[in-house]
Design a protein around this motif. Structure first.
Motif, PDB file in Angstrom:
ATOM      1  N   LEU A   1       8.458   5.159   5.050  1.00  0.00           N
ATOM      2  CA  LEU A   1       8.562   6.023   3.877  1.00  0.00           C
ATOM      3  C   LEU A   1       9.970   5.952   3.290  1.00  0.00           C
ATOM      4  O   LEU A   1      10.136   5.812   2.073  1.00  0.00           O
ATOM      5  CB  LEU A   1       8.202   7.475   4.229  1.00  0.00           C
ATOM      6  CG  LEU A   1       8.270   8.471   3.079  1.00  0.00           C
ATOM      7  CD1 LEU A   1       7.393   8.045   1.900  1.00  0.00           C
ATOM      8  CD2 LEU A   1       7.871   9.861   3.570  1.00  0.00           C
ATOM      9  N   THR A   2      10.975   5.998   4.142  1.00  0.00           N
ATOM     10  CA  THR A   2      12.359   5.903   3.674  1.00  0.00           C
ATOM     11  C   THR A   2      12.608   4.565   2.992  1.00  0.00           C
ATOM     12  O   THR A   2      13.204   4.508   1.909  1.00  0.00           O
ATOM     13  CB  THR A   2      13.334   6.108   4.851  1.00  0.00           C
ATOM     14  OG1 THR A   2      13.130   7.422   5.387  1.00  0.00           O
ATOM     15  CG2 THR A   2      14.776   5.953   4.415  1.00  0.00           C
ATOM     16  N   GLN A   3      12.163   3.472   3.590  1.00  0.00           N
ATOM     17  CA  GLN A   3      12.342   2.146   2.988  1.00  0.00           C
ATOM     18  C   GLN A   3      11.645   2.055   1.636  1.00  0.00           C
ATOM     19  O   GLN A   3      12.189   1.498   0.679  1.00  0.00           O
ATOM     20  CB  GLN A   3      11.806   1.053   3.916  1.00  0.00           C
ATOM     21  CG  GLN A   3      12.658   0.796   5.120  1.00  0.00           C
ATOM     22  CD  GLN A   3      12.051  -0.244   6.054  1.00  0.00           C
ATOM     23  OE1 GLN A   3      10.912  -0.659   5.907  1.00  0.00           O
ATOM     24  NE2 GLN A   3      12.831  -0.673   7.036  1.00  0.00           N
ATOM     25  N   THR A   4      10.445   2.600   1.565  1.00  0.00           N
ATOM     26  CA  THR A   4       9.676   2.554   0.315  1.00  0.00           C
ATOM     27  C   THR A   4      10.365   3.366  -0.771  1.00  0.00           C
ATOM     28  O   THR A   4      10.501   2.907  -1.907  1.00  0.00           O
ATOM     29  CB  THR A   4       8.240   3.062   0.551  1.00  0.00           C
ATOM     30  OG1 THR A   4       7.619   2.254   1.558  1.00  0.00           O
ATOM     31  CG2 THR A   4       7.413   3.015  -0.721  1.00  0.00           C
TER      32      THR A   4
ATOM     33  N   LYS B   1       1.621  14.262   2.959  1.00  0.00           N
ATOM     34  CA  LYS B   1       0.567  13.846   2.027  1.00  0.00           C
ATOM     35  C   LYS B   1       0.048  12.448   2.344  1.00  0.00           C
ATOM     36  O   LYS B   1      -1.139  12.170   2.232  1.00  0.00           O
ATOM     37  CB  LYS B   1       1.121  13.890   0.592  1.00  0.00           C
ATOM     38  CG  LYS B   1       0.207  13.358  -0.469  1.00  0.00           C
ATOM     39  CD  LYS B   1      -0.405  14.474  -1.239  1.00  0.00           C
ATOM     40  CE  LYS B   1      -1.264  13.953  -2.363  1.00  0.00           C
ATOM     41  NZ  LYS B   1      -2.398  14.790  -2.575  1.00  0.00           N
ATOM     42  N   ILE B   2       0.945  11.546   2.754  1.00  0.00           N
ATOM     43  CA  ILE B   2       0.588  10.143   2.953  1.00  0.00           C
ATOM     44  C   ILE B   2       0.349   9.909   4.443  1.00  0.00           C
ATOM     45  O   ILE B   2       1.276   9.631   5.211  1.00  0.00           O
ATOM     46  CB  ILE B   2       1.682   9.213   2.403  1.00  0.00           C
ATOM     47  CG1 ILE B   2       1.935   9.532   0.931  1.00  0.00           C
ATOM     48  CG2 ILE B   2       1.281   7.759   2.578  1.00  0.00           C
ATOM     49  CD1 ILE B   2       3.155   8.857   0.355  1.00  0.00           C
TER      50      ILE B   2
ATOM     51  N   VAL C   1       2.805   6.243  -2.524  1.00  0.00           N
ATOM     52  CA  VAL C   1       3.956   7.069  -2.906  1.00  0.00           C
ATOM     53  C   VAL C   1       3.926   7.341  -4.406  1.00  0.00           C
ATOM     54  O   VAL C   1       4.083   8.483  -4.842  1.00  0.00           O
ATOM     55  CB  VAL C   1       5.287   6.404  -2.494  1.00  0.00           C
ATOM     56  CG1 VAL C   1       6.477   7.083  -3.169  1.00  0.00           C
ATOM     57  CG2 VAL C   1       5.456   6.439  -0.979  1.00  0.00           C
ATOM     58  N   VAL C   2       3.698   6.308  -5.196  1.00  0.00           N
ATOM     59  CA  VAL C   2       3.662   6.485  -6.649  1.00  0.00           C
ATOM     60  C   VAL C   2       2.525   7.432  -7.036  1.00  0.00           C
ATOM     61  O   VAL C   2       2.702   8.327  -7.864  1.00  0.00           O
ATOM     62  CB  VAL C   2       3.560   5.129  -7.369  1.00  0.00           C
ATOM     63  CG1 VAL C   2       3.267   5.305  -8.853  1.00  0.00           C
ATOM     64  CG2 VAL C   2       4.853   4.331  -7.178  1.00  0.00           C
ATOM     65  N   ALA C   3       1.368   7.251  -6.422  1.00  0.00           N
ATOM     66  CA  ALA C   3       0.239   8.143  -6.723  1.00  0.00           C
ATOM     67  C   ALA C   3       0.560   9.578  -6.316  1.00  0.00           C
ATOM     68  O   ALA C   3       0.233  10.525  -7.037  1.00  0.00           O
ATOM     69  CB  ALA C   3      -1.022   7.654  -6.020  1.00  0.00           C
ATOM     70  N   ALA C   4       1.222   9.764  -5.173  1.00  0.00           N
ATOM     71  CA  ALA C   4       1.569  11.115  -4.714  1.00  0.00           C
ATOM     72  C   ALA C   4       2.574  11.783  -5.648  1.00  0.00           C
ATOM     73  O   ALA C   4       2.547  13.003  -5.827  1.00  0.00           O
ATOM     74  CB  ALA C   4       2.128  11.063  -3.294  1.00  0.00           C
TER      75      ALA C   4
ATOM     76  N   LYS D   1       0.818  -1.220   0.000  1.00  0.00           N
ATOM     77  CA  LYS D   1       0.000   0.000   0.000  1.00  0.00           C
ATOM     78  C   LYS D   1       0.846   1.262   0.000  1.00  0.00           C
ATOM     79  O   LYS D   1       0.468   2.256  -0.618  1.00  0.00           O
ATOM     80  CB  LYS D   1      -0.988   0.008   1.164  1.00  0.00           C
ATOM     81  CG  LYS D   1      -0.429   0.401   2.505  1.00  0.00           C
ATOM     82  CD  LYS D   1      -1.534   0.532   3.530  1.00  0.00           C
ATOM     83  CE  LYS D   1      -1.004   0.894   4.880  1.00  0.00           C
ATOM     84  NZ  LYS D   1      -2.068   1.078   5.849  1.00  0.00           N
ATOM     85  N   TRP D   2       1.998   1.244   0.661  1.00  0.00           N
ATOM     86  CA  TRP D   2       2.823   2.453   0.693  1.00  0.00           C
ATOM     87  C   TRP D   2       3.401   2.738  -0.685  1.00  0.00           C
ATOM     88  O   TRP D   2       3.507   3.900  -1.083  1.00  0.00           O
ATOM     89  CB  TRP D   2       3.930   2.334   1.735  1.00  0.00           C
ATOM     90  CG  TRP D   2       3.394   2.133   3.118  1.00  0.00           C
ATOM     91  CD1 TRP D   2       3.673   1.091   3.957  1.00  0.00           C
ATOM     92  CD2 TRP D   2       2.464   2.961   3.830  1.00  0.00           C
ATOM     93  NE1 TRP D   2       2.983   1.229   5.134  1.00  0.00           N
ATOM     94  CE2 TRP D   2       2.233   2.372   5.091  1.00  0.00           C
ATOM     95  CE3 TRP D   2       1.806   4.149   3.527  1.00  0.00           C
ATOM     96  CZ2 TRP D   2       1.374   2.929   6.028  1.00  0.00           C
ATOM     97  CZ3 TRP D   2       0.941   4.696   4.481  1.00  0.00           C
ATOM     98  CH2 TRP D   2       0.743   4.095   5.709  1.00  0.00           C
TER      99      TRP D   2
END
Length: 137
Positions: free
Chosen positions: A67-70, A58-59, A41-44, A36-37
């Motif tokens: 977030l960093t890992q993603t 935003k997320i 992230v891609v959508a953002a 899901k992240w």
């Protein structure tokens, strides 16, 4: 026995990818893309580059660690680029690569579908739960 060029070998391997096979590298990639992240992230980033802090705001609900890992995983997979601008403080921008832009349409469509159809899903869940709780089932 006919010799194959490296390009022919790569094409043969591409044709033989089977995401249903646990050991296929596409299986692992699908696992990453279905996170899901990753989708959020891609959508953002689909409407342009953003800084880390902007993505974090935003997320909703994403931890700084996640977030960093993603972001690192998406950069490793070639889906986003990270640009560091020397300044005080250092400015870091994240942007989708052409490969990531191609994925963004799909993941944004899934996000939009979820937002559009959630009331129907909720009703189906409630119906299912009601049926599962009834003594006749």
């Amino acid at each position: 026995m006919a010799m194959m060029t490296a390009a022919q070998k790569r094409e043969q391997a591409r044709v033989e990818y089977d995401a249903f096979c646990r050991t296929c590298p596409t299986n692992e990639l699908l696992g990453r893309l279905s996170d899901k992240w990753v989708g959020l992230v891609v959508a953002a980033l689909s409407d342009g580059p953003r800084r880390y802090g902007e993505l974090n705001r935003k997320i909703a609900g994403v931890s700084p660690k996640m977030l960093t890992q993603t972001l690192r995983a998406l950069e490793r997979d070639g889906l986003l680029s990270r640009t560091v601008t020397p300044s005080v403080p250092v400015r870091v921008d994240y942007e989708l690569t052409p490969l990531g832009v191609g994925l963004a349409g799909l993941l944004t469509a899934v996000k939009t579908w979820a937002e559009t159809h959630f009331d129907e899903v909720r009703a189906a869940r409630e119906h299912y739960d009601t049926m599962a709780d009834s003594p006749a089932s």
